[in-house]
Design a protein around this motif. Structure first.
Motif, PDB file in Angstrom:
ATOM      1  N   SER A 115      16.190  17.022  -4.036  1.00  0.00           N
ATOM      2  CA  SER A 115      15.939  17.775  -5.259  1.00  0.00           C
ATOM      3  C   SER A 115      14.447  17.742  -5.576  1.00  0.00           C
ATOM      4  O   SER A 115      13.712  16.863  -5.135  1.00  0.00           O
ATOM      5  CB  SER A 115      16.728  17.185  -6.429  1.00  0.00           C
ATOM      6  N   THR A 116      13.977  18.715  -6.345  1.00  0.00           N
ATOM      7  CA  THR A 116      12.558  18.786  -6.694  1.00  0.00           C
ATOM      8  C   THR A 116      12.207  17.912  -7.893  1.00  0.00           C
ATOM      9  O   THR A 116      11.066  17.929  -8.359  1.00  0.00           O
ATOM     10  CB  THR A 116      12.165  20.243  -6.987  1.00  0.00           C
ATOM     11  N   ASP A 117      13.154  17.130  -8.387  1.00  0.00           N
ATOM     12  CA  ASP A 117      12.870  16.230  -9.505  1.00  0.00           C
ATOM     13  C   ASP A 117      12.014  15.066  -9.026  1.00  0.00           C
ATOM     14  O   ASP A 117      12.141  14.593  -7.890  1.00  0.00           O
ATOM     15  CB  ASP A 117      14.170  15.680 -10.099  1.00  0.00           C
ATOM     16  N   HIS A 118      11.152  14.579  -9.919  1.00  0.00           N
ATOM     17  CA  HIS A 118      10.421  13.348  -9.643  1.00  0.00           C
ATOM     18  C   HIS A 118      11.416  12.191  -9.697  1.00  0.00           C
ATOM     19  O   HIS A 118      12.198  12.060 -10.646  1.00  0.00           O
ATOM     20  CB  HIS A 118       9.316  13.131 -10.671  1.00  0.00           C
ATOM     21  N   GLN A 119      11.381  11.316  -8.679  1.00  0.00           N
ATOM     22  CA  GLN A 119      12.397  10.265  -8.582  1.00  0.00           C
ATOM     23  C   GLN A 119      11.806   8.957  -8.090  1.00  0.00           C
ATOM     24  O   GLN A 119      10.838   8.942  -7.321  1.00  0.00           O
ATOM     25  CB  GLN A 119      13.509  10.676  -7.608  1.00  0.00           C
ATOM     26  N   ILE A 120      12.428   7.862  -8.530  1.00  0.00           N
ATOM     27  CA  ILE A 120      12.171   6.541  -7.972  1.00  0.00           C
ATOM     28  C   ILE A 120      13.401   6.144  -7.167  1.00  0.00           C
ATOM     29  O   ILE A 120      14.534   6.261  -7.652  1.00  0.00           O
ATOM     30  CB  ILE A 120      11.898   5.505  -9.067  1.00  0.00           C
ATOM     31  N   ILE A 121      13.185   5.691  -5.939  1.00  0.00           N
ATOM     32  CA  ILE A 121      14.271   5.246  -5.072  1.00  0.00           C
ATOM     33  C   ILE A 121      14.208   3.734  -5.002  1.00  0.00           C
ATOM     34  O   ILE A 121      13.270   3.155  -4.432  1.00  0.00           O
ATOM     35  CB  ILE A 121      14.159   5.854  -3.655  1.00  0.00           C
ATOM     36  N   PHE A 122      15.176   3.094  -5.628  1.00  0.00           N
ATOM     37  CA  PHE A 122      15.229   1.640  -5.614  1.00  0.00           C
ATOM     38  C   PHE A 122      16.054   1.162  -4.420  1.00  0.00           C
ATOM     39  O   PHE A 122      16.914   1.880  -3.891  1.00  0.00           O
ATOM     40  CB  PHE A 122      15.849   1.103  -6.903  1.00  0.00           C
ATOM     41  N   GLY A 123      15.839  -0.057  -4.030  1.00  0.00           N
ATOM     42  CA  GLY A 123      16.604  -0.664  -2.947  1.00  0.00           C
ATOM     43  C   GLY A 123      15.924  -1.938  -2.497  1.00  0.00           C
ATOM     44  O   GLY A 123      14.690  -2.054  -2.542  1.00  0.00           O
ATOM     45  N   ARG A 124      16.728  -2.899  -2.066  1.00  0.00           N
ATOM     46  CA  ARG A 124      16.149  -4.148  -1.576  1.00  0.00           C
ATOM     47  C   ARG A 124      15.497  -3.928  -0.214  1.00  0.00           C
ATOM     48  O   ARG A 124      15.604  -2.857   0.394  1.00  0.00           O
ATOM     49  CB  ARG A 124      17.245  -5.216  -1.467  1.00  0.00           C
ATOM     50  N   ARG A 125      14.784  -4.937   0.262  1.00  0.00           N
ATOM     51  CA  ARG A 125      14.198  -4.853   1.590  1.00  0.00           C
ATOM     52  C   ARG A 125      15.301  -4.591   2.615  1.00  0.00           C
ATOM     53  O   ARG A 125      16.328  -5.251   2.620  1.00  0.00           O
ATOM     54  CB  ARG A 125      13.473  -6.155   1.945  1.00  0.00           C
ATOM     55  N   GLY A 126      15.056  -3.609   3.473  1.00  0.00           N
ATOM     56  CA  GLY A 126      16.010  -3.291   4.518  1.00  0.00           C
ATOM     57  C   GLY A 126      17.091  -2.314   4.130  1.00  0.00           C
ATOM     58  O   GLY A 126      17.954  -1.984   4.950  1.00  0.00           O
ATOM     59  N   ALA A 127      17.059  -1.819   2.881  1.00  0.00           N
ATOM     60  CA  ALA A 127      18.101  -0.895   2.439  1.00  0.00           C
ATOM     61  C   ALA A 127      17.924   0.510   3.004  1.00  0.00           C
ATOM     62  O   ALA A 127      18.844   1.322   2.934  1.00  0.00           O
ATOM     63  CB  ALA A 127      18.138  -0.835   0.911  1.00  0.00           C
TER      64      ALA A 127
END
Length: 546
Positions: free
Chosen positions: A67-79
């Motif tokens: 999507s063209t929305d501004h986003q933060i992708i969270f996830g632990r190391r290795g996700a």
């Protein structure tokens, strides 16, 4: 040992060579183990084409991420954050939309530039933004030159605008005295300033610009004082827009990886500068990959003013790769995902002129039985990097034979000791809590799952153990009949940790010393189903007890 199977006959299904039927006699399981051992363990070490070849989508991840929305992708190391952003960059670039992938760990000429206490916080933050803008300029220049003809009108216009952008980015101002020294040379000196002032006490950002030129005959001007970087938001934003128009780009995708590697005190400053300088551009989309516990996008000054990116308002934070990997406790989906993931990584290393393995063929040829592969999926705990590394270590254990349950369990313990235990031990209080959980919460029940009240799930020690991947969330927002009004998250002790700390310390029947790796991998040591509340019983973590 061959790393590709023999040619075989051409009488397989749909004309497919029957080399897999001959693989067993040719020792091919051992060859596949050697391919597993050579797999690239981290996405940043792979070339872009291989990132696309080995990417496996999980549910609606890519539709959300595209999507063209501004986003933060969270996830632990290795996700899989780096892998997902790399895949997005390649697919966007193929649609003539420049995708600029920036590894935030590579910004700056030295770490001291950002950690030096001799510089004001605002100046350090501005220098960091200057480095980020310089990296964007470099990637855009590569895009403009990608066509191979820099004399084309569009490319020439874009390159000219990029030169102007470089001038704006590298402008500095000198605070201090200016002295003239005699010389026989004649020099034209341009003193241009474009400044951004971060008022941390009054809040907000003020921008201004001034310039003048002076011809100095017979003198060379030298400066004394402090050099300050400065950024003019309006000029930068307009030039970026003009560059994209000249390139004919519909949209610029700015993908920032490893955000959490930045100094924590600078993160809100850089976030605020991105919000003011880049987010207002209509044809730019920003995606940021970050570890939630180590990220600070927003801060409030002493005067109560807000600084940075407000999650949900300025930028959405609706993607957590750890949640995607939970698979809603659907064992079939988890097996399908990790079988496809491992198969694609192996196929990327096989002879491209031969048909690749299917996921079914891979699991049949590499694992001793279905239970061995199911055990690998459990050992992965929903983390792709852990699945790859446990498979690699298990292949080392197995050598020329198929991977067994015992190989998986020994590999999981080895990987836990190498990667996860050191991260947890780095925080003595968190490590003490982990041992207390094992001894008092789950130990008496011989399980590995327990409940944590939702209010306690954000406790720093719980977050530290979760970030180190020695605790995993398998279910969220559950209720107990005997405790109405309280909601819980279901956590589980890491698979490798369980066999290293819990199973391996049990004494085998008849006495003797602690059990060995082989003993810990026996068929009687079955792990409980973590999502089954009846298997958890009354294992509730009360953080007030330790």
């Amino acid at each position: 040992m061959r790393t590709t199977p023999p040619e075989g006959d051409d009488d397989g299904p749909a004309g497919r060579p029957r080399h897999w039927a001959h693989a067993r006699r040719a020792g091919y399981p051992g060859a596949l183990n050697k391919v597993l051992v050579r797999l690239v363990r981290r996405a940043e070490a792979s070339d872009p084409a291989r990132l696309v070849q080995t990417f496996v989508d999980a549910g609606s991840l890519m539709p959300l991420l595209s999507s063209t929305d501004h986003q933060i992708i969270f996830g632990r190391r290795g996700a899989g954050k780096t892998h997902a952003l790399g895949y997005l960059a390649e697919t966007r670039n193929s649609e003539r939309e420049p995708a600029l992938f920036l590894d935030m760990r590579q910004l700056g000429s030295s770490a001291g530039l950002y950690t030096s206490g001799s510089l004001p916080l605002a100046e350090r933050g501005t220098r960091l933004l200057v480095d980020a803008l310089a990296a964007i300029h470099e990637r855009l220049r590569d895009t403009a030159l990608a066509g191979g003809d820099d004399s084309a009108p569009e490319a020439g216009q874009a390159l000219g605008l990029l030169d102007m952008l470089a001038d704006q980015i590298t402008r500095v101002r000198v605070v201090g005295s200016v002295e003239l020294q005699s010389t026989d040379e004649t020099e034209t000196a341009d003193d241009q300033t474009a400044s951004v002032h971060l008022d941390l006490h009054g809040g907000g950002v003020r921008a201004g610009e001034r310039s003048h030129s002076k011809r100095v005959a017979g003198h060379m001007r030298r400066t004394k004082g402090v050099t300050e970087h400065s950024v003019h938001f309006g000029a930068i934003g307009k030039l970026l827009t003009d560059v994209l128009d000249a390139l004919g780009a519909r949209r610029l995708w700015l993908l920032l990886d490893e955000w959490s590697s930045l100094p924590s005190d600078l993160q809100p400053l850089l976030a605020d500068l991105i919000r003011r300088c880049i987010l207002p551009l209509r044809n730019v989309t920003v995606k940021i990959a970050a570890i939630e516990q180590r990220s600070h996008f927003f801060a409030v000054t002493e005067q109560g003013d807000q600084l940075g990116l407000e999650l949900g308002a300025d930028i959405s934070a609706d993607i957590d790769l750890d949640d995607f990997a939970m698979f809603d406790n659907d064992t079939a989906r988890a097996k399908s995902f990790f079988a496809e993931l491992l198969t694609r990584h192996v196929n990327a290393h096989l002879d491209p002129h031969l048909p690749g393995l299917s996921a079914e063929e891979f699991t049949r040829e590499v694992f001793a039985d279905a239970r061995a592969f199911a055990e690998l999926v459990r050992a992965a705990e929903g983390v792709p990097r852990d699945a790859l590394n446990v498979a690699i270590v298990a292949a080392e254990h197995a050598d020329d034979r198929r991977i067994s349950v015992r190989d998986v369990r020994a590999a999981a313990r080895t990987w836990y000791r190498r990667d996860k235990a050191p991260a947890a031990m780095a925080n003595p209080e968190a490590w003490e809590l982990l041992l207390w959980i094992i001894d008092r919460v789950i130990g008496p029940r011989r399980g590995r799952a327990f409940l944590v009240p939702m209010a306690d799930s954000q406790h720093p020690l719980i977050r530290t153990l979760y970030d180190a991947r020695v605790l995993h969330v398998v279910r969220r927002n559950v209720a107990l009949r005997d405790r109405p009004g309280v909601r819980y998250h279901v956590y589980t002790i890491d698979y490798g940790c369980y066999f290293d700390v819990v199973v391996a310390t049990r004494r085998p029947p008849g006495g003797g010393g602690p059990s060995t790796d082989a003993d810990a991998g026996g068929p009687d040591d079955r792990l409980p189903v973590a999502g089954n509340l009846r298997s958890i019983g009354g294992a509730v973590l009360d953080l007030g007890s330790p």
